[in-house]
Motif scaffolding. Sequence first.
Motif, PDB file in Angstrom:
ATOM      1  N   ALA A  26       0.836  -1.201   0.000  1.00 35.72           N
ATOM      2  CA  ALA A  26       0.000   0.000   0.000  1.00 35.72           C
ATOM      3  C   ALA A  26       0.871   1.252   0.000  1.00 35.72           C
ATOM      4  N   PHE A  27       1.950   1.243   0.765  1.00 36.71           N
ATOM      5  CA  PHE A  27       2.861   2.391   0.798  1.00 36.71           C
ATOM      6  C   PHE A  27       3.512   2.593  -0.569  1.00 36.71           C
ATOM      7  N   GLU A  28       3.945   1.491  -1.196  1.00 40.53           N
ATOM      8  CA  GLU A  28       4.595   1.589  -2.504  1.00 40.53           C
ATOM      9  C   GLU A  28       3.652   2.151  -3.566  1.00 40.53           C
ATOM     10  N   LYS A  29       2.360   1.850  -3.431  1.00 41.09           N
ATOM     11  CA  LYS A  29       1.371   2.274  -4.415  1.00 41.09           C
ATOM     12  C   LYS A  29       0.602   3.533  -3.990  1.00 41.09           C
ATOM     13  N   HIS A  30       1.072   4.194  -2.941  1.00 42.63           N
ATOM     14  CA  HIS A  30       0.462   5.447  -2.467  1.00 42.63           C
ATOM     15  C   HIS A  30      -1.003   5.254  -2.083  1.00 42.63           C
ATOM     16  N   CYS A  31      -1.307   4.115  -1.465  1.00 45.09           N
ATOM     17  CA  CYS A  31      -2.682   3.832  -1.043  1.00 45.09           C
ATOM     18  C   CYS A  31      -2.858   4.140   0.442  1.00 45.09           C
ATOM     19  N   ASP A  32      -4.054   4.581   0.792  1.00 43.82           N
ATOM     20  CA  ASP A  32      -4.412   4.758   2.199  1.00 43.82           C
ATOM     21  C   ASP A  32      -5.094   3.490   2.700  1.00 43.82           C
ATOM     22  N   LEU A  33      -4.944   3.225   3.994  1.00 43.33           N
ATOM     23  CA  LEU A  33      -5.573   2.060   4.618  1.00 43.33           C
ATOM     24  C   LEU A  33      -6.430   2.523   5.795  1.00 43.33           C
ATOM     25  N   LYS A  34      -7.593   1.892   5.939  1.00 41.19           N
ATOM     26  CA  LYS A  34      -8.466   2.157   7.079  1.00 41.19           C
ATOM     27  C   LYS A  34      -8.768   0.837   7.779  1.00 41.19           C
ATOM     28  N   ILE A  35      -8.668   0.827   9.101  1.00 42.07           N
ATOM     29  CA  ILE A  35      -9.104  -0.321   9.889  1.00 42.07           C
ATOM     30  C   ILE A  35     -10.593  -0.134  10.178  1.00 42.07           C
ATOM     31  N   ILE A  36     -11.404  -1.076   9.737  1.00 42.09           N
ATOM     32  CA  ILE A  36     -12.863  -0.963   9.872  1.00 42.09           C
ATOM     33  C   ILE A  36     -13.357  -1.976  10.901  1.00 42.09           C
ATOM     34  N   PRO A  37     -13.813  -1.555  12.064  1.00 47.87           N
ATOM     35  CA  PRO A  37     -14.390  -2.503  13.032  1.00 47.87           C
ATOM     36  C   PRO A  37     -15.791  -2.915  12.583  1.00 47.87           C
ATOM     37  N   TYR A  38     -16.055  -4.215  12.629  1.00 49.18           N
ATOM     38  CA  TYR A  38     -17.359  -4.693  12.168  1.00 49.18           C
ATOM     39  C   TYR A  38     -18.422  -4.441  13.230  1.00 49.18           C
ATOM     40  N   ARG A  39     -19.498  -3.808  12.813  1.00 51.40           N
ATOM     41  CA  ARG A  39     -20.668  -3.611  13.667  1.00 51.40           C
ATOM     42  C   ARG A  39     -21.866  -4.186  12.931  1.00 51.40           C
ATOM     43  N   ALA A  40     -22.323  -5.340  13.379  1.00 47.52           N
ATOM     44  CA  ALA A  40     -23.334  -6.098  12.639  1.00 47.52           C
ATOM     45  C   ALA A  40     -24.599  -5.298  12.355  1.00 47.52           C
ATOM     46  N   LEU A  41     -25.030  -4.481  13.305  1.00 49.59           N
ATOM     47  CA  LEU A  41     -26.308  -3.802  13.148  1.00 49.59           C
ATOM     48  C   LEU A  41     -26.241  -2.634  12.172  1.00 49.59           C
ATOM     49  N   LEU A  42     -25.022  -2.180  11.848  1.00 49.98           N
ATOM     50  CA  LEU A  42     -24.896  -1.003  10.996  1.00 49.98           C
ATOM     51  C   LEU A  42     -24.773  -1.352   9.514  1.00 49.98           C
ATOM     52  N   HIS A  43     -24.436  -2.592   9.200  1.00 49.57           N
ATOM     53  CA  HIS A  43     -24.129  -2.941   7.814  1.00 49.57           C
ATOM     54  C   HIS A  43     -25.078  -4.027   7.305  1.00 49.57           C
ATOM     55  N   THR A  44     -25.786  -3.716   6.269  1.00 47.89           N
ATOM     56  CA  THR A  44     -26.705  -4.692   5.689  1.00 47.89           C
ATOM     57  C   THR A  44     -26.228  -5.204   4.336  1.00 47.89           C
ATOM     58  N   GLY A  45     -25.081  -4.750   3.889  1.00 43.06           N
ATOM     59  CA  GLY A  45     -24.547  -5.206   2.607  1.00 43.06           C
ATOM     60  C   GLY A  45     -23.125  -4.712   2.419  1.00 43.06           C
ATOM     61  N   ILE A  46     -22.372  -5.419   1.563  1.00 41.16           N
ATOM     62  CA  ILE A  46     -20.987  -5.062   1.313  1.00 41.16           C
ATOM     63  C   ILE A  46     -20.891  -3.664   0.697  1.00 41.16           C
ATOM     64  N   SER A  47     -21.787  -3.350  -0.234  1.00 44.08           N
ATOM     65  CA  SER A  47     -21.738  -2.038  -0.879  1.00 44.08           C
ATOM     66  C   SER A  47     -21.930  -0.920   0.138  1.00 44.08           C
ATOM     67  N   ASN A  48     -22.744  -1.181   1.185  1.00 39.39           N
ATOM     68  CA  ASN A  48     -22.940  -0.182   2.239  1.00 39.39           C
ATOM     69  C   ASN A  48     -21.648   0.079   3.006  1.00 39.39           C
ATOM     70  N   ILE A  49     -20.892  -0.997   3.269  1.00 41.70           N
ATOM     71  CA  ILE A  49     -19.622  -0.846   3.986  1.00 41.70           C
ATOM     72  C   ILE A  49     -18.651  -0.019   3.146  1.00 41.70           C
TER      73      ILE A  49
END
Length: 298
Positions: free
Chosen positions: A40-63
Motif C-alpha cells: 500500500a505504501f509503494e502504491k500510495h494507497c491509504d488504509l483504514k481499519i474498519i471494526p465490524y458492527r453487525a447492526l450497521l451494515h446490511t450489505g458489502i456495498s454499504n460498507i
Amino acid sequence: MRPRGPLPRCYTFGILTTVAKDIFRSSYHAELLSGVFKRAFEKHCDLKIIPYRALLHTGISNILHRHSLDGLMIMTWRWIHPRFCQLIENTRDTRVLVVNDPLPGLGVNIVQTDVAAGMRLAVNFLFQKNMRRIGMLHGPRHVTFRVRRKKVQIPFIDTQLKLNGFTKASGKRGIKVRKEWIRMTRANSESEGYRVMKKWLCDKDLPRAILCGNDDLAFGAIKAVRERGFHCPGDMAVIGFDDNNRAGTHVPPLTTIRQPLMKMGEDAVNILLGKIGRPGSAAISKKYLPQLIIRKSA
C-alpha cells in the motif's frame, strides 16, 4: 521545485476486523499486514481499519460506501459474525478480497495457502524419518457465536482442510489414520494445545509424532510433552503450521509449515488495485504453495 506531471491517484482500502479477534497481537495477522502495508505504501494507497458492527451494515456495498473505500480486505472472515459470513457468501462484488478459508463458489477475490500441500509436506517428512504412528491436534471445526441468546455455529473451513489434507496424505503413504489420535481443541491457542495434549499424554498408546493445526497449538503440545518427562523430538516429534515469529527461537525450535503470508498481503493489494474500474470482471483466486521449515522439534 514543482513536481512534473500529475500526482498519482490515492486509493483507499479497508481492512475489516472484529474486536473479538485482535489482529495486531496475532503473528499470523502481523505477517499478512506487513505485506499489505508495504505494498500500500509503494502504491500510495491509504488504509483504514474498519471494526465490524453487525447492526450497521446490511450489505458489502454499504460498507464500501459508508467508509469511502475503493476495496475491502477481510483476513479472518469466518470469525467475524454469522451475518457477515452470509454477506460474503452471497456477494459478487470483486472490490472485496478474503484471505484463506476458501468456501467453494465464493464470488469475491481470495488469496489462500494450499493447506493440503502443507499437510502432505509434513506427512512425507515424517514418513521419510520412518515414523508411521502419526496423530493430529487441530483447532475447532466450528466457530460458535451467540446471537440473540442462541448459539450459532459456522463451519471453520481451515480446520477441515487441514484434517482432510492429513488424512489424504497419510492414506497415500499407507499410514493408518486412527480416530483416537486425532484431537480437537476449543481454540487455536497455546493454552488449548497444552490442555488437550496434557490429557492425551495420560493414554497408554500414544503416537510417535503430532501434526498441529498452527504453531500456537504446537507450542502448547510441546510444553505438555516436556512436563510429562518426554523428550521432543526423541519421544514425540511435533510439527506446527504457519512459522510465526516465535517458531525459530522456541525450545526446541519448531519444525513447521510456512505460509507465504507477507507475499499474500502484497498480492491482496495488487489484486484490489487491478479491480478498480472493472466492476464486472471475474473474481481472482490465487493459491500459494507453503514450505516445510525443518528445525529441531521433529
